[in-house]
Design a protein around this motif. Structure first.
Motif, short mmCIF file in Angstrom:
data_model
loop_
_atom_site.label_atom_id
_atom_site.label_comp_id
_atom_site.label_asym_id
_atom_site.label_seq_id
_atom_site.Cartn_x
_atom_site.Cartn_y
_atom_site.Cartn_z
N VAL A 213 18.24 -2.71 7.71
CA VAL A 213 17.52 -3.54 6.75
C VAL A 213 18.41 -3.88 5.57
CG1 VAL A 213 15.29 -2.57 7.38
CG2 VAL A 213 16.60 -1.51 5.54
N GLN A 214 17.99 -4.87 4.80
CA GLN A 214 18.69 -5.23 3.58
C GLN A 214 18.42 -4.17 2.51
OE1 GLN A 214 17.98 -9.32 2.38
NE2 GLN A 214 17.62 -9.94 4.49
N ASP A 215 19.30 -4.10 1.53
CA ASP A 215 19.18 -3.07 0.50
C ASP A 215 18.29 -3.53 -0.66
OD1 ASP A 215 20.90 -4.98 -0.41
OD2 ASP A 215 22.41 -3.58 -1.19
N LYS A 216 17.17 -4.11 -0.32
CA LYS A 216 16.15 -4.46 -1.30
C LYS A 216 14.81 -4.46 -0.58
CE LYS A 216 16.61 -9.50 -0.73
NZ LYS A 216 16.89 -10.77 -1.43
N PHE A 217 13.74 -4.39 -1.32
CA PHE A 217 12.44 -4.40 -0.70
C PHE A 217 11.49 -5.26 -1.50
CE2 PHE A 217 12.79 -0.69 -3.38
CZ PHE A 217 11.63 -0.67 -4.12
N VAL A 218 10.39 -5.66 -0.87
CA VAL A 218 9.45 -6.62 -1.46
C VAL A 218 8.06 -6.01 -1.46
CG1 VAL A 218 8.45 -8.92 -1.25
CG2 VAL A 218 10.85 -8.55 -0.58
N GLU A 219 7.37 -6.12 -2.57
CA GLU A 219 5.98 -5.71 -2.67
C GLU A 219 5.13 -6.94 -2.96
OE1 GLU A 219 6.74 -1.18 -4.41
OE2 GLU A 219 5.58 -2.63 -5.59
N GLU A 220 4.09 -7.13 -2.16
CA GLU A 220 3.15 -8.23 -2.36
C GLU A 220 1.78 -7.62 -2.65
OE1 GLU A 220 1.84 -12.25 0.05
OE2 GLU A 220 1.94 -10.36 1.16
N TYR A 221 1.20 -7.99 -3.79
CA TYR A 221 -0.03 -7.37 -4.24
C TYR A 221 -1.22 -8.21 -3.76
CZ TYR A 221 3.64 -5.20 -6.84
OH TYR A 221 4.82 -4.56 -7.15
N VAL A 222 -1.82 -7.74 -2.66
CA VAL A 222 -2.94 -8.45 -2.06
C VAL A 222 -4.15 -8.39 -2.98
CG1 VAL A 222 -4.42 -8.62 -0.02
CG2 VAL A 222 -2.03 -7.89 0.23
N THR A 223 -4.29 -7.29 -3.70
CA THR A 223 -5.28 -7.18 -4.76
C THR A 223 -4.55 -7.02 -6.09
OG1 THR A 223 -5.45 -4.77 -4.46
CG2 THR A 223 -7.02 -6.14 -3.26
N ASP A 224 -5.22 -7.31 -7.18
CA ASP A 224 -4.57 -7.30 -8.49
C ASP A 224 -4.05 -5.91 -8.85
OD1 ASP A 224 -5.15 -9.97 -8.75
OD2 ASP A 224 -6.98 -9.65 -9.93
N LEU A 225 -2.86 -5.91 -9.43
CA LEU A 225 -2.24 -4.67 -9.89
C LEU A 225 -2.83 -4.33 -11.26
CD1 LEU A 225 -0.03 -2.52 -9.34
CD2 LEU A 225 1.60 -4.07 -10.45
N LYS A 226 -3.87 -3.50 -11.27
CA LYS A 226 -4.61 -3.21 -12.50
C LYS A 226 -3.99 -2.07 -13.29
CE LYS A 226 -8.93 -4.76 -10.38
NZ LYS A 226 -10.29 -4.34 -9.91
N THR A 232 -8.05 1.34 -5.21
CA THR A 232 -8.43 0.22 -4.34
C THR A 232 -7.29 -0.78 -4.18
OG1 THR A 232 -9.35 -1.14 -6.14
CG2 THR A 232 -10.83 0.45 -5.09
N LEU A 233 -6.12 -0.43 -4.67
CA LEU A 233 -4.97 -1.33 -4.59
C LEU A 233 -4.55 -1.54 -3.14
CD1 LEU A 233 -2.79 -2.91 -6.19
CD2 LEU A 233 -1.40 -0.83 -6.12
N ASP A 234 -4.21 -2.78 -2.81
CA ASP A 234 -3.76 -3.17 -1.48
C ASP A 234 -2.42 -3.87 -1.63
OD1 ASP A 234 -3.39 -4.12 1.09
OD2 ASP A 234 -5.37 -5.01 1.29
N VAL A 235 -1.37 -3.25 -1.09
CA VAL A 235 -0.01 -3.77 -1.23
C VAL A 235 0.63 -3.92 0.14
CG1 VAL A 235 2.25 -3.44 -2.30
CG2 VAL A 235 0.21 -2.56 -3.44
N ASN A 236 1.26 -5.07 0.37
CA ASN A 236 2.12 -5.25 1.54
C ASN A 236 3.56 -4.97 1.11
OD1 ASN A 236 0.08 -6.08 3.34
ND2 ASN A 236 0.25 -8.21 2.67
#
Length: 242
Positions: A213-226, A232-236
Motif C-alpha cells: 500500500v501507499q504510505d498514506k491513508f484516507v478517512e471518509e466520514y460517512v456521519t458527521d465527526l462530532k 455512532t460515528l461511521d468512518v470509511n
C-alpha cells in the motif's frame, strides 16, 4: 491518540518492506466506483442452523472491533465515494473515483485530531457558502505525513465541479481531486477514540495478505465527526494500493 506510534509506522514499514510482494491483479477502473468484498482472516459468525458447524477459523484470526450503533443516514445529496455501504468487519476492494474537491491543508497533534479536523471542515464549508458552491460528498481527511507529535493532513469536501476561476480565500482553500484508484476499504463503527483498533485490524490484514500500500491513508466520514466519544460515528478507511 496513539495511532502514529502504533499503526502508521506499521503502514509505512509495510509499504517499504513488501516492495517485492505481488500486488492485486490490475483491473480497468470502472465508472462509477465498484466494490468487491474480499475474504478476511476474521473468524466467521456462527451459522443460524445449530445442526451445521461453523467454518473453521484460520490460525491467528483477526477479530474486528465491536461495531457501534449506526447513526442516521447521511444526506443523499452528499454521497460517499463508493455508493455501496461498507459492512463492519468486512474488507472491500474498491475503485475510488477522482472527484473535484475543495481542499484545505493543515497540521495537528494527535490529541487535537478531532477538533482540528472539525475546524478544517467547517472552514471549507464556510468558504464554499461564500463562493456559492454546493458540497457534493462527505468530508475526507488524507493523512499525508505522520510522526509521534502529530500529523499533516488535507481536509477535503467533494463538489460537483471545481470553479473555472477559484474564489479568493484567506484560509488557503484550493481545488483539486479526491484520492483515486484501487484501494481496500475498512469500516470503522464507533468512537474516534477507538479507531486505533480498526487500524490494527487493517495493518494485520495487509501483513497477512502481503499487500503493498501507499504510505498514506484516507478517512471518509460517512456521519458527521462530532467529538471523539461519539459511538455512532461511521468512518470509511481506505488503504491505497500501489
Amino acid at each position: 491518540m496513539t495511532r502514529c506510534r502504533r499503526l502508521v509506522p506499521a503502514l509505512c514499514a509495510l509499504a517499504a518492506g513488501l516492495a517485492t510482494a505481488m500486488p492485486l491483479a490490475a483491473q480497468q477502473p470502472p465508472s462509477p466506483a465498484q466494490t468487491n468484498p474480499l475474504p478476511t482472516t476474521t473468524a466467521p459468525n456462527p451459522p443460524a442452523d445449530p445442526n451445521k458447524s461453523a467454518a473453521p477459523a484460520p490460525e491467528q484470526a483477526i477479530v474486528p472491533p465491536p461495531a457501534g450503533q449506526a447513526a442516521q443516514p447521511a444526506d443523499p445529496s452528499r454521497p460517499p465515494l463508493v455508493a455501496k455501504p461498507a459492512e463492519a468487519g468486512d474488507v472491500d476492494e474498491v475503485t475510488l473515483p477522482a472527484k473535484p474537491a475543495a481542499i484545505l491543508s493543515g497540521k495537528a497533534t494527535w490529541e487535537e485530531a478531532v477538533p482540528s479536523l472539525q475546524k478544517a471542515f467547517a472552514q471549507i464549508e464556510a468558504d464554499l457558502v461564500k463562493a456559492g458552491i454546493k458540497p457534493a460528498g462527505r468530508p475526507i481527511a488524507v493523512f499525508t505525513k505522520t510522526e509521534d507529535a502529530g500529523f499533516d493532513f488535507e481536509a477535503m469536501i467533494p463538489v460537483a465541479a471545481a470553479p473555472t476561476t477559484p474564489p479568493a480565500s484567506e484560509s488557503g482553500l484550493r481545488f483539486g481531486t479526491t484520492p483515486s484508484g484501487k484501494a481496500l476499504r475498512f469500516a470503522h463503527r464507533g468512537s474516534y477514540e477507538g479507531i486505533d483498533s480498526t487500524y490494527e485490524t487493517l495493518t494485520a490484514y495487509l501483513d497477512a495478505k502481503d499487500i503493498v500500500v501507499q504510505d498514506k491513508f484516507v478517512e471518509e466520514y460517512v456521519t458527521d465527526l462530532k467529538d471523539g466519544a461519539d459511538d455512532t460515528l461511521d468512518v470509511n478507511i481506505y488503504a491505497l494500493l500501489k
